[in-house]
Design an enzyme around this catalytic site. Sequence first.
Site, short mmCIF file in Angstrom:
data_model
loop_
_atom_site.label_atom_id
_atom_site.label_comp_id
_atom_site.label_asym_id
_atom_site.label_seq_id
_atom_site.Cartn_x
_atom_site.Cartn_y
_atom_site.Cartn_z
N ALA A 51 -30.69 115.78 172.86
CA ALA A 51 -30.36 116.99 172.18
C ALA A 51 -29.83 118.19 172.92
O ALA A 51 -28.85 118.81 172.63
CB ALA A 51 -31.42 117.18 171.32
N GLU A 52 -30.81 118.51 174.00
CA GLU A 52 -30.07 119.52 174.78
C GLU A 52 -29.05 119.32 175.38
O GLU A 52 -28.12 120.24 175.60
CB GLU A 52 -31.30 119.76 175.82
CG GLU A 52 -30.99 120.71 176.94
CD GLU A 52 -32.13 122.00 176.86
OE1 GLU A 52 -31.55 122.99 177.24
OE2 GLU A 52 -33.15 122.16 176.08
N THR A 53 -28.86 118.18 176.02
CA THR A 53 -27.66 117.72 176.79
C THR A 53 -26.27 118.02 175.69
O THR A 53 -25.32 118.60 176.04
CB THR A 53 -27.42 116.26 177.56
OG1 THR A 53 -28.69 116.58 178.24
CG2 THR A 53 -26.30 116.14 178.00
N SER A 79 -25.74 121.43 174.36
CA SER A 79 -25.35 122.61 175.44
C SER A 79 -23.85 122.33 176.22
O SER A 79 -23.10 123.25 176.32
CB SER A 79 -26.25 122.28 176.77
OG SER A 79 -27.42 122.94 176.46
#
Length: 181
Positions: free
Chosen positions: A63-65, A68
């Site tokens: 999710a973060e990757t 971002s």
Amino acid sequence: MGGEDGEKGDLADGVGDGFDVLNFIDFHWDMVSPSEMSGRFVVKPKSSQPFGVLHGGITAFLAETLASLGAQIVSRWARVAGIDLTVSHLQSAPVGSEVIAKAVPLRVGKRVQVWDVTFTTLNKKASSSNEEQQFTTVAVARLSVIVGLPDPETGRKGNEKLIAIAREKNVELFPLMNSKL
């Protein structure tokens, strides 16, 4: 994308290109664009809990990757950083399941962006080829990022790799600036 990248020989000054964990789980890109970042991987023992289901840390990492990287593209390669991540796991994804991760922007502001990420698996129901495929949502996430941080040159290699992946998917992204990311 799997396997060949992220070897020890690819590290310069101890900094990788940011794709090492994606390679570790054998993540394959479906779309790289300002409006969608998506791909898939198969849950394997190396990405699962001891109970044989997808590890929540892998979900949070993806999710973060994806969000971002998408935020960087939308902001024309400005450096971004996550400031809030929430993940809700709704169903388990057992070892052997193919998980599809898709991040889309909910709000794109000049200094803050919010991205929604869904994780789905294809229902394994025998059906005719005429029926529409049905998916089960196994997790949802939301990431808020701050945009416009100082941009070190160390991120350039990863951004160049992301541009190459987008080209493989027939998507042209904004070019990188010469002096800064």
